[in-house]
Scaffold this motif. Structure first.
Motif, PDB file in Angstrom:
ATOM      1  N   ILE A  97       0.841  -1.205   0.000  1.00 50.93           N
ATOM      2  CA  ILE A  97       0.000   0.000   0.000  1.00 50.93           C
ATOM      3  C   ILE A  97       0.872   1.249   0.000  1.00 50.93           C
ATOM      4  CG2 ILE A  97      -1.459   1.429   1.499  1.00 50.93           C
ATOM      5  CD1 ILE A  97      -3.171  -0.897   2.058  1.00 50.93           C
ATOM      6  N   LEU A  98       0.519   2.200  -0.848  1.00 51.72           N
ATOM      7  CA  LEU A  98       1.193   3.493  -0.899  1.00 51.72           C
ATOM      8  C   LEU A  98       0.373   4.536  -0.164  1.00 51.72           C
ATOM      9  CD1 LEU A  98       2.224   3.619  -4.680  1.00 51.72           C
ATOM     10  CD2 LEU A  98       3.606   2.844  -2.739  1.00 51.72           C
ATOM     11  N   HIS A  99       1.060   5.446   0.519  1.00 55.44           N
ATOM     12  CA  HIS A  99       0.418   6.605   1.147  1.00 55.44           C
ATOM     13  C   HIS A  99       0.619   7.808   0.233  1.00 55.44           C
ATOM     14  CE1 HIS A  99       0.443   4.057   4.687  1.00 55.44           C
ATOM     15  NE2 HIS A  99      -0.240   4.963   5.371  1.00 55.44           N
ATOM     16  N   LEU A 100      -0.472   8.362  -0.293  1.00 54.57           N
ATOM     17  CA  LEU A 100      -0.399   9.484  -1.224  1.00 54.57           C
ATOM     18  C   LEU A 100      -1.077  10.714  -0.609  1.00 54.57           C
ATOM     19  CD1 LEU A 100      -1.370   7.572  -4.498  1.00 54.57           C
ATOM     20  CD2 LEU A 100       0.926   7.952  -3.552  1.00 54.57           C
ATOM     21  N   PRO A 101      -0.299  11.681  -0.074  1.00 52.34           N
ATOM     22  CA  PRO A 101      -0.899  12.898   0.472  1.00 52.34           C
ATOM     23  C   PRO A 101      -1.718  13.643  -0.582  1.00 52.34           C
ATOM     24  CG  PRO A 101       1.417  12.738   1.079  1.00 52.34           C
ATOM     25  CD  PRO A 101       1.168  11.674   0.048  1.00 52.34           C
ATOM     26  N   ALA A 103       3.544  24.665   7.400  1.00 45.60           N
ATOM     27  CA  ALA A 103       3.955  23.486   8.158  1.00 45.60           C
ATOM     28  C   ALA A 103       4.343  22.356   7.214  1.00 45.60           C
ATOM     29  CB  ALA A 103       2.829  23.041   9.092  1.00 45.60           C
ATOM     30  N   GLY A 104       3.589  22.201   6.142  1.00 50.98           N
ATOM     31  CA  GLY A 104       3.897  21.161   5.161  1.00 50.98           C
ATOM     32  C   GLY A 104       5.165  21.443   4.392  1.00 50.98           C
ATOM     33  N   ALA A 105       5.409  22.711   4.083  1.00 54.36           N
ATOM     34  CA  ALA A 105       6.610  23.072   3.325  1.00 54.36           C
ATOM     35  C   ALA A 105       7.858  22.794   4.135  1.00 54.36           C
ATOM     36  CB  ALA A 105       6.547  24.548   2.936  1.00 54.36           C
ATOM     37  N   GLY A 106       7.801  23.020   5.420  1.00 52.54           N
ATOM     38  CA  GLY A 106       8.965  22.807   6.268  1.00 52.54           C
ATOM     39  C   GLY A 106       9.348  21.350   6.415  1.00 52.54           C
ATOM     40  N   VAL A 107       8.381  20.452   6.264  1.00 55.58           N
ATOM     41  CA  VAL A 107       8.654  19.042   6.492  1.00 55.58           C
ATOM     42  C   VAL A 107       9.054  18.303   5.218  1.00 55.58           C
ATOM     43  CG1 VAL A 107       6.370  18.017   6.062  1.00 55.58           C
ATOM     44  CG2 VAL A 107       7.812  17.109   7.903  1.00 55.58           C
ATOM     45  N   ALA A 108       8.878  18.925   4.055  1.00 52.83           N
ATOM     46  CA  ALA A 108       9.116  18.247   2.777  1.00 52.83           C
ATOM     47  C   ALA A 108      10.538  17.714   2.656  1.00 52.83           C
ATOM     48  CB  ALA A 108       8.810  19.192   1.618  1.00 52.83           C
ATOM     49  N   THR A 109      11.508  18.453   3.181  1.00 51.84           N
ATOM     50  CA  THR A 109      12.911  18.049   3.032  1.00 51.84           C
ATOM     51  C   THR A 109      13.267  16.826   3.868  1.00 51.84           C
ATOM     52  OG1 THR A 109      13.531  19.641   4.758  1.00 51.84           O
ATOM     53  CG2 THR A 109      13.680  20.378   2.461  1.00 51.84           C
ATOM     54  N   ARG A 110      12.490  16.538   4.902  1.00 44.67           N
ATOM     55  CA  ARG A 110      12.780  15.370   5.743  1.00 44.67           C
ATOM     56  C   ARG A 110      11.714  14.290   5.617  1.00 44.67           C
ATOM     57  NH1 ARG A 110       9.723  15.388  10.387  1.00 44.67           N
ATOM     58  NH2 ARG A 110       8.744  17.352  11.022  1.00 44.67           N
ATOM     59  N   MET A 111      10.932  14.374   4.549  1.00 45.04           N
ATOM     60  CA  MET A 111       9.881  13.395   4.333  1.00 45.04           C
ATOM     61  C   MET A 111      10.501  12.048   3.970  1.00 45.04           C
ATOM     62  SD  MET A 111       6.541  14.353   2.059  1.00 45.04           S
ATOM     63  CE  MET A 111       4.916  13.887   2.630  1.00 45.04           C
ATOM     64  N   ASP A 152      10.778   8.128   2.463  1.00 47.50           N
ATOM     65  CA  ASP A 152      10.447   7.618   1.139  1.00 47.50           C
ATOM     66  C   ASP A 152       9.001   7.156   1.030  1.00 47.50           C
ATOM     67  OD1 ASP A 152      11.307   6.747  -1.582  1.00 47.50           O
ATOM     68  OD2 ASP A 152      10.772   4.774  -0.797  1.00 47.50           O
ATOM     69  N   ASP A 153       8.447   6.628   2.123  1.00 55.97           N
ATOM     70  CA  ASP A 153       7.062   6.152   2.051  1.00 55.97           C
ATOM     71  C   ASP A 153       6.038   7.263   2.284  1.00 55.97           C
ATOM     72  OD1 ASP A 153       7.086   6.592   4.795  1.00 55.97           O
ATOM     73  OD2 ASP A 153       7.088   4.472   5.334  1.00 55.97           O
ATOM     74  N   LEU A 154       6.503   8.493   2.506  1.00 59.79           N
ATOM     75  CA  LEU A 154       5.685   9.706   2.656  1.00 59.79           C
ATOM     76  C   LEU A 154       4.842   9.737   3.928  1.00 59.79           C
ATOM     77  CD1 LEU A 154       4.469  10.284  -1.033  1.00 59.79           C
ATOM     78  CD2 LEU A 154       6.666  10.814   0.039  1.00 59.79           C
ATOM     79  N   ARG A 155       5.019   8.777   4.814  1.00 59.16           N
ATOM     80  CA  ARG A 155       4.321   8.811   6.100  1.00 59.16           C
ATOM     81  C   ARG A 155       5.102   9.724   7.039  1.00 59.16           C
ATOM     82  NH1 ARG A 155       4.014   3.303   8.711  1.00 59.16           N
ATOM     83  NH2 ARG A 155       6.105   3.114   7.814  1.00 59.16           N
ATOM     84  N   VAL A 156       4.478  10.810   7.439  1.00 58.88           N
ATOM     85  CA  VAL A 156       5.211  11.786   8.232  1.00 58.88           C
ATOM     86  C   VAL A 156       4.259  12.570   9.115  1.00 58.88           C
ATOM     87  CG1 VAL A 156       5.049  13.634   6.515  1.00 58.88           C
ATOM     88  CG2 VAL A 156       6.999  13.591   8.076  1.00 58.88           C
ATOM     89  N   SER A 157       4.766  13.015  10.239  1.00 55.67           N
ATOM     90  CA  SER A 157       3.995  13.873  11.132  1.00 55.67           C
ATOM     91  C   SER A 157       4.392  15.322  10.897  1.00 55.67           C
ATOM     92  CB  SER A 157       4.264  13.488  12.587  1.00 55.67           C
ATOM     93  OG  SER A 157       3.652  14.412  13.469  1.00 55.67           O
ATOM     94  N   LEU A 158       3.420  16.197  10.856  1.00 58.02           N
ATOM     95  CA  LEU A 158       3.688  17.621  10.658  1.00 58.02           C
ATOM     96  C   LEU A 158       3.617  18.415  11.955  1.00 58.02           C
ATOM     97  CD1 LEU A 158       1.692  18.494   7.403  1.00 58.02           C
ATOM     98  CD2 LEU A 158       4.029  17.676   7.637  1.00 58.02           C
ATOM     99  N   VAL A 159       3.335  17.748  13.063  1.00 60.53           N
ATOM    100  CA  VAL A 159       3.167  18.488  14.309  1.00 60.53           C
ATOM    101  C   VAL A 159       4.490  19.079  14.767  1.00 60.53           C
ATOM    102  CG1 VAL A 159       1.205  17.071  14.999  1.00 60.53           C
ATOM    103  CG2 VAL A 159       3.493  16.443  15.786  1.00 60.53           C
ATOM    104  N   VAL A 213       4.109  17.697  -3.844  1.00 59.38           N
ATOM    105  CA  VAL A 213       3.452  17.213  -5.065  1.00 59.38           C
ATOM    106  C   VAL A 213       4.435  16.416  -5.907  1.00 59.38           C
ATOM    107  CG1 VAL A 213       2.375  17.900  -7.247  1.00 59.38           C
ATOM    108  CG2 VAL A 213       1.720  19.042  -5.119  1.00 59.38           C
ATOM    109  N   GLU A 214       5.653  16.891  -6.023  1.00 58.64           N
ATOM    110  CA  GLU A 214       6.672  16.186  -6.808  1.00 58.64           C
ATOM    111  C   GLU A 214       6.947  14.804  -6.238  1.00 58.64           C
ATOM    112  OE1 GLU A 214       9.990  18.806  -6.794  1.00 58.64           O
ATOM    113  OE2 GLU A 214       9.104  20.239  -8.207  1.00 58.64           O
ATOM    114  N   LYS A 215       6.994  14.698  -4.910  1.00 60.98           N
ATOM    115  CA  LYS A 215       7.235  13.409  -4.273  1.00 60.98           C
ATOM    116  C   LYS A 215       6.065  12.451  -4.510  1.00 60.98           C
ATOM    117  CE  LYS A 215      10.237  15.106  -0.551  1.00 60.98           C
ATOM    118  NZ  LYS A 215      11.371  14.186  -0.744  1.00 60.98           N
ATOM    119  N   VAL A 216       4.851  12.972  -4.432  1.00 61.92           N
ATOM    120  CA  VAL A 216       3.680  12.116  -4.635  1.00 61.92           C
ATOM    121  C   VAL A 216       3.611  11.654  -6.092  1.00 61.92           C
ATOM    122  CG1 VAL A 216       1.176  11.924  -4.398  1.00 61.92           C
ATOM    123  CG2 VAL A 216       2.455  13.353  -2.808  1.00 61.92           C
ATOM    124  N   ASN A 217       3.953  12.538  -7.020  1.00 61.45           N
ATOM    125  CA  ASN A 217       3.947  12.158  -8.436  1.00 61.45           C
ATOM    126  C   ASN A 217       4.916  11.011  -8.722  1.00 61.45           C
ATOM    127  OD1 ASN A 217       1.969  13.699  -9.762  1.00 61.45           O
ATOM    128  ND2 ASN A 217       3.274  15.522  -9.759  1.00 61.45           N
TER     129      ASN A 217
END
Length: 371
Positions: free
Chosen positions: A115-119, A272-280, A282-289, A348-352
């Motif tokens: 299963i893929l996680h797609l934000p 908040a999302g922009a700040g976390v993109a660099t440490r996301m 590979d599976d894109l599962r990440v907490s933004l808190v 978006v680039e990562k999800v693509n």
């Protein structure tokens, strides 16, 4: 003459059979962009079913309506049954896609390999309150928020709250906390935040879609929590930003990791999302808190579509991949009007890239690479 007519009839029959048996080159989905997935069947009629998170339901409903308008032979049915239900149904393969605000755990993923996680967009959880004489502008530190829900700060005029609100006359009233009584992605995001900012919370109630609350009142769903706060003086609880804005409810600003008090908004949620993109990962599962960034609101999270990387049915897989691709591009323009925050470009680039890896039963990618 009869022989001529018989010969002509046989020729026409052979021609017709030849057209029927010859391989058909799939066209594009009606109204789709040139690089969208090809039309999966001769007549293009495909039905997809999905289920899961309630938070993105208004946005997903809009996306589905717009996509079906451009692709009238495609039908997509989405049931908002909650994140837990979405995870369960995609695991059992009773739906074509799932949806969740809380990423699946390692244990859950082990039961549903592939299963893929797609934000798809971002949301925020806000602390909304019912306090006479305090219409707006209340400021809370992470420590104060945690101690309120731990039951350690019992009154609104506690020094820990009054210190950050010197110009606000806070009443000498007992605080009534309100929380979700049902398991939810909203709860998961909120308690993830409390776990990140408070060692006491981390070693106590901890994180999860439901926890053992130290006290307070419980209600089911965002509407239930909102109604209970509205009817309970001196109360405070957590709900999703989109719901709070749609219902014009009062909510607090929170001190973020950079030390700034930030009000929840579409802009601060996107930050908040922009700040976390660099440490996301590979599976894109990440907490933004508790995200990095001066303008980042500290209680935010992605909502995800759950999709199997290997699609068992070619026709459905192509339409599903096309729908998600469209949502990442054209669909993002509908987020703001519905009080959701659009995905940052880097995300978006990562999800693509993940979407490009979705394959059919023959192992071939379902989307045609962009030129």
């Amino acid at each position: 003459m009869a022989r001529i007519l018989l010969t002509l009839a046989m020729f026409l029959l052979a021609t017709a059979c030849g057209r029927s048996d010859a391989p058909q080159e799939a066209g594009s989905l009606p109204g789709a962009k040139p690089n969208a997935a090809p039309q999966p069947t001769a007549d293009g009629e495909v039905t997809l079913t999905g289920a899961g998170a309630t938070f993105p339901y208004p946005l997903y409903t809009k996306w589905i309506a717009e996509f079906q308008k451009a692709n009238p032979k495609v039908k997509i049915n989405y049931q908002s049954i909650g994140s837990g239900g979405g995870i369960r149904q995609i695991t059992e393969r009773t739906v074509d896609f799932g949806a969740t605000d809380a990423p699946m755990s390692e244990e859950q993923l082990a039961k549903a390999a592939g299963i893929l996680h797609l934000p798809t967009c971002l949301g925020a959880v806000v602390l909304t309150y019912n306090l006479e004489g305090v219409a707006s502008g209340l400021k809370l530190t992470p420590e104060a928020a945690a101690h309120i829900f731990l039951g350690k700060i019992k009154k609104w005029n506690d020094p820990a709250i009054q210190k950050e609100n010197p110009d606000v006359k806070l009443p000498d009233k007992e605080i009534a906390t309100v929380h979700r009584s049902d398991g939810s992605g909203t709860t998961k995001i909120f308690v993830d935040y409390l776990t990140a900012v408070s060692p006491e919370w981390k070693s106590g109630p901890g994180a999860g879609t439901s926890v053992n609350w130290p006290g307070g009142l419980g209600a089911k769903g965002n509407d239930g929590v909102s109604a209970l706060i509205t009817s309970t003086p001196a109360s405070i609880g957590y709900i999703e930003l989109a719901y709070a804005m749609q219902n014009k409810l009062t909510f607090a600003s929170l001190k973020n990791k950079s030390g700034k008090f930030i009000a929840p908004s579409l802009e601060s949620t996107t930050a908040a999302g922009a700040g976390v993109a660099t440490r996301m990962p590979d599976d894109l599962r990440v907490s933004l808190v508790d995200a990095e960034g001066e303008d980042a609101y500290p209680i935010a999270g992605f909502t995800y579509l759950l999709v199997y990387q290997e699609q068992k049915e070619l026709a459905k897989g192509k339409v599903l991949a096309s729908f998600v691709k469209w949502a990442l591009q054209d669909g993002q323009k509908f987020t703001n009007d519905l009080h959701y925050a659009p995905l940052p470009t880097a995300v978006v680039e990562k999800v693509n890239k993940k979407l490009a890896a979705v394959v059919g039963p023959d192992g071939k990618p379902l989307l045609t690479p962009s030129p």
